[in-house]
Write an enzyme that holds these catalytic residues in place. Structure first.
Site, PDB file in Angstrom:
ATOM      1  N   SER A   8     -34.852 -33.753 -46.856  1.00 37.57           N
ATOM      2  CA  SER A   8     -35.861 -34.735 -47.248  1.00 37.57           C
ATOM      3  C   SER A   8     -36.780 -34.194 -48.339  1.00 37.57           C
ATOM      4  O   SER A   8     -37.520 -33.226 -48.135  1.00 37.57           O
ATOM      5  CB  SER A   8     -36.692 -35.148 -46.030  1.00 37.57           C
ATOM      6  OG  SER A   8     -37.734 -35.990 -46.460  1.00 37.57           O
ATOM      7  N   HIS A  33     -32.374 -37.064 -49.165  1.00 38.14           N
ATOM      8  CA  HIS A  33     -33.147 -38.121 -48.509  1.00 38.14           C
ATOM      9  C   HIS A  33     -34.467 -38.317 -49.259  1.00 38.14           C
ATOM     10  O   HIS A  33     -35.205 -37.372 -49.499  1.00 38.14           O
ATOM     11  CB  HIS A  33     -33.398 -37.717 -47.059  1.00 38.14           C
ATOM     12  CG  HIS A  33     -34.045 -38.766 -46.223  1.00 38.14           C
ATOM     13  ND1 HIS A  33     -33.346 -39.811 -45.651  1.00 38.14           N
ATOM     14  CD2 HIS A  33     -35.335 -38.937 -45.845  1.00 38.14           C
ATOM     15  CE1 HIS A  33     -34.176 -40.570 -44.954  1.00 38.14           C
ATOM     16  NE2 HIS A  33     -35.391 -40.071 -45.055  1.00 38.14           N
ATOM     17  N   ASP A  35     -38.019 -40.451 -49.325  1.00 35.83           N
ATOM     18  CA  ASP A  35     -38.955 -41.257 -48.530  1.00 35.83           C
ATOM     19  C   ASP A  35     -39.958 -41.972 -49.425  1.00 35.83           C
ATOM     20  O   ASP A  35     -40.866 -41.344 -49.968  1.00 35.83           O
ATOM     21  CB  ASP A  35     -39.728 -40.343 -47.569  1.00 35.83           C
ATOM     22  CG  ASP A  35     -38.832 -39.769 -46.494  1.00 35.83           C
ATOM     23  OD1 ASP A  35     -38.220 -40.559 -45.758  1.00 35.83           O
ATOM     24  OD2 ASP A  35     -38.746 -38.534 -46.393  1.00 35.83           O
ATOM     25  N   MET A  37     -43.052 -44.492 -49.646  1.00 33.37           N
ATOM     26  CA  MET A  37     -44.107 -45.032 -48.765  1.00 33.37           C
ATOM     27  C   MET A  37     -45.115 -45.813 -49.590  1.00 33.37           C
ATOM     28  O   MET A  37     -45.407 -45.425 -50.726  1.00 33.37           O
ATOM     29  CB  MET A  37     -44.841 -43.871 -48.086  1.00 33.37           C
ATOM     30  CG  MET A  37     -43.941 -42.941 -47.321  1.00 33.37           C
ATOM     31  SD  MET A  37     -44.920 -41.631 -46.582  1.00 33.37           S
ATOM     32  CE  MET A  37     -43.615 -40.567 -45.978  1.00 33.37           C
ATOM     33  N   HIS A  66     -34.988 -44.061 -48.244  1.00 36.64           N
ATOM     34  CA  HIS A  66     -35.612 -44.585 -47.022  1.00 36.64           C
ATOM     35  C   HIS A  66     -36.922 -45.259 -47.421  1.00 36.64           C
ATOM     36  O   HIS A  66     -37.886 -44.588 -47.783  1.00 36.64           O
ATOM     37  CB  HIS A  66     -35.854 -43.397 -46.059  1.00 36.64           C
ATOM     38  CG  HIS A  66     -36.590 -43.736 -44.816  1.00 36.64           C
ATOM     39  ND1 HIS A  66     -37.138 -42.773 -43.990  1.00 36.64           N
ATOM     40  CD2 HIS A  66     -36.871 -44.934 -44.226  1.00 36.64           C
ATOM     41  CE1 HIS A  66     -37.720 -43.345 -42.954  1.00 36.64           C
ATOM     42  NE2 HIS A  66     -37.584 -44.655 -43.080  1.00 36.64           N
ATOM     43  N   MET A  68     -40.193 -46.978 -46.639  1.00 32.34           N
ATOM     44  CA  MET A  68     -41.229 -47.246 -45.623  1.00 32.34           C
ATOM     45  C   MET A  68     -42.291 -48.114 -46.280  1.00 32.34           C
ATOM     46  O   MET A  68     -43.402 -47.656 -46.574  1.00 32.34           O
ATOM     47  CB  MET A  68     -41.805 -45.914 -45.117  1.00 32.34           C
ATOM     48  CG  MET A  68     -40.891 -45.212 -44.143  1.00 32.34           C
ATOM     49  SD  MET A  68     -41.287 -43.465 -44.011  1.00 32.34           S
ATOM     50  CE  MET A  68     -40.327 -42.857 -45.379  1.00 32.34           C
ATOM     51  N   MET A 137     -35.501 -43.243 -36.282  1.00 35.47           N
ATOM     52  CA  MET A 137     -36.670 -42.374 -36.495  1.00 35.47           C
ATOM     53  C   MET A 137     -36.957 -41.601 -35.215  1.00 35.47           C
ATOM     54  O   MET A 137     -37.111 -42.196 -34.143  1.00 35.47           O
ATOM     55  CB  MET A 137     -37.902 -43.194 -36.884  1.00 35.47           C
ATOM     56  CG  MET A 137     -37.860 -43.835 -38.254  1.00 35.47           C
ATOM     57  SD  MET A 137     -37.438 -42.722 -39.615  1.00 35.47           S
ATOM     58  CE  MET A 137     -38.738 -41.490 -39.494  1.00 35.47           C
ATOM     59  N   GLY A 142     -44.067 -41.600 -41.812  1.00 34.68           N
ATOM     60  CA  GLY A 142     -45.251 -41.456 -42.655  1.00 34.68           C
ATOM     61  C   GLY A 142     -45.531 -40.026 -43.083  1.00 34.68           C
ATOM     62  O   GLY A 142     -46.142 -39.807 -44.123  1.00 34.68           O
ATOM     63  N   PHE A 143     -45.080 -39.076 -42.285  1.00 32.83           N
ATOM     64  CA  PHE A 143     -45.407 -37.682 -42.586  1.00 32.83           C
ATOM     65  C   PHE A 143     -44.238 -36.764 -42.229  1.00 32.83           C
ATOM     66  O   PHE A 143     -43.515 -37.027 -41.261  1.00 32.83           O
ATOM     67  CB  PHE A 143     -46.641 -37.232 -41.783  1.00 32.83           C
ATOM     68  CG  PHE A 143     -47.834 -38.115 -42.017  1.00 32.83           C
ATOM     69  CD1 PHE A 143     -48.703 -37.864 -43.068  1.00 32.83           C
ATOM     70  CD2 PHE A 143     -48.063 -39.222 -41.202  1.00 32.83           C
ATOM     71  CE1 PHE A 143     -49.783 -38.699 -43.299  1.00 32.83           C
ATOM     72  CE2 PHE A 143     -49.140 -40.066 -41.434  1.00 32.83           C
ATOM     73  CZ  PHE A 143     -50.008 -39.812 -42.482  1.00 32.83           C
ATOM     74  N   GLY A 145     -42.983 -32.825 -41.054  1.00 32.97           N
ATOM     75  CA  GLY A 145     -43.491 -31.755 -40.193  1.00 32.97           C
ATOM     76  C   GLY A 145     -44.019 -32.194 -38.840  1.00 32.97           C
ATOM     77  O   GLY A 145     -44.809 -31.476 -38.224  1.00 32.97           O
ATOM     78  N   ASP A 175     -33.879 -39.020 -38.249  1.00 32.22           N
ATOM     79  CA  ASP A 175     -34.899 -38.564 -39.203  1.00 32.22           C
ATOM     80  C   ASP A 175     -36.204 -38.221 -38.485  1.00 32.22           C
ATOM     81  O   ASP A 175     -36.826 -39.092 -37.876  1.00 32.22           O
ATOM     82  CB  ASP A 175     -35.131 -39.712 -40.210  1.00 32.22           C
ATOM     83  CG  ASP A 175     -36.096 -39.355 -41.327  1.00 32.22           C
ATOM     84  OD1 ASP A 175     -36.489 -38.184 -41.444  1.00 32.22           O
ATOM     85  OD2 ASP A 175     -36.436 -40.288 -42.086  1.00 32.22           O
ATOM     86  N   GLY A 197     -36.580 -32.171 -43.327  1.00 31.80           N
ATOM     87  CA  GLY A 197     -37.569 -31.862 -44.357  1.00 31.80           C
ATOM     88  C   GLY A 197     -38.086 -30.456 -44.198  1.00 31.80           C
ATOM     89  O   GLY A 197     -37.623 -29.519 -44.856  1.00 31.80           O
TER      90      GLY A 197
HETATM   91  C1  DX5 Z   1     -41.058 -39.265 -42.178  1.00 36.94           C
HETATM   92  C2  DX5 Z   1     -39.919 -39.227 -43.140  1.00 36.94           C
HETATM   93  C3  DX5 Z   1     -38.999 -38.084 -42.942  1.00 36.94           C
HETATM   94  C4  DX5 Z   1     -39.640 -36.734 -43.141  1.00 36.94           C
HETATM   95  C5  DX5 Z   1     -38.921 -35.783 -42.229  1.00 36.94           C
HETATM   96  O1  DX5 Z   1     -41.771 -40.417 -42.376  1.00 36.94           O
HETATM   97  O2  DX5 Z   1     -39.143 -40.410 -43.004  1.00 36.94           O
HETATM   98  O3  DX5 Z   1     -37.851 -38.204 -43.757  1.00 36.94           O
HETATM   99  O4  DX5 Z   1     -39.577 -36.261 -44.454  1.00 36.94           O
HETATM  100  O5  DX5 Z   1     -39.556 -34.558 -42.271  1.00 36.94           O
HETATM  101  P1  DX5 Z   1     -39.389 -33.464 -41.143  1.00 36.94           P
HETATM  102  O6  DX5 Z   1     -37.934 -33.094 -41.118  1.00 36.94           O
HETATM  103  O7  DX5 Z   1     -40.266 -32.347 -41.605  1.00 36.94           O
HETATM  104  O8  DX5 Z   1     -39.833 -34.068 -39.853  1.00 36.94           O
HETATM  105 ZN    ZN Z   2     -37.167 -40.477 -44.030  1.00 41.64          ZN
END
Ligand code: DX5
Ligand code: ZN
Length: 216
Positions: A8, A33, A35, A37, A66, A68, A137, A142-143, A145, A175, A197
């Site tokens: 990601s 990937h 993201d 947002m 992806h 969002m 999910m 949204g974030f 880590g 994800d 990610g």
């Molecule tokens: C969250 C994203 C993910 C995110 C995953 O909203 O959709 O793709 O980057 O990150 P990790 O792998 O760090 O949870």
């Molecule tokens: Zn994602």
């Protein structure tokens, strides 16, 4: 069969995206990937088409986008212009999901539908045969880590059953909070593709992590 791994971009170093994209290109990663947002569907903003234009030029891997965002179909042309392989839209953001999925496929992309952690797999019962991919999910979007939500493993099993029962060809992708240990649980439950990610970009040797996730 090896797992599909989709690192990601959200966890990459935005101060030097080129370096991280070169690492991805060298690695065994299957997809990248991305993201997107809007600060409305999720409480965060990431990057949009002007940045992604250059990411798409630099990255040699297929793009797994992806969205969002509310009204994800407003971005159909922008995602297609990136030459993306997959366009993932959220179930929760689409009133007319069947129409949206048809439009994504007609645009020549794989149609992916994403479920938030609180949306049950059974909501896909009447559309699963039309889907190329389902993105589950395992964190609230949204974030990066965040901590993995363990119930996702059960959802992967349920989704695998639904896919097998209907003859759907949908790829199961997960994800959020995926690392070697959560990834192993997901792989055993029937996941085909893993997004990672922090586990990748936070590692000392990201390429080795990508290879290890593929081998799960
Ligand atoms: C969250 C994203 C993910 C995110 C995953 O909203 O959709 O793709 O980057 O990150 P990790 O792998 O760090 O949870
Ligand atoms: Zn994602």
């Amino acid at each position: 069969m090896s797992k599909i791994v989709s690192p990601s971009l959200l966890s990459a170093n935005f101060g030097n995206l080129q370096k991280d994209l070169e690492m991805i290109n060298r690695s065994e990663a299957d997809w990248l990937h991305i993201d997107v947002m809007d600060g409305v569907f999720v409480p965060n903003i990431s990057f949009g088409p002007p940045v992604l234009k250059y990411v798409a030029q630099l990255c040699t891997k297929p793009l797994d986008v992806h969205l969002m965002v509310v009204n994800p179909m407003n971005y159909l042309d922008a995602v297609k212009a990136l030459n993306a392989r997959i366009m993932n839209i959220h179930y929760e953001a689409c009133t007319h999901l069947h129409r949206a999925v048809t439009q994504i496929k007609d645009a020549g992309m794989m149609a992916g539908v994403t479920l938030n952690p609180s949306t049950p797999v059974c909501m896909l019962k009447d559309i699963i045969e039309e889907l190329d991919l389902v993105l589950l999910m395992s964190v609230n979007p949204g974030f990066g880590g965040q901590k993995f939500i363990p119930h996702t493993v059960e959802k992967v099993r349920e989704l695998r059953e639904l896919i097998d029962a209907t003859g759907s060809k949908a790829v199961i992708e997960v994800d959020g909070g995926v690392n070697a240990s959560t990834g192993a649980l997901l792989a055993r439950a029937g996941a085909d593709a893993l997004v990672a990610g922090n586990a990748v970009f936070g590692a000392e040797n990201p390429e080795a992590v990508i290879s290890a996730l593929r081998a799960l």
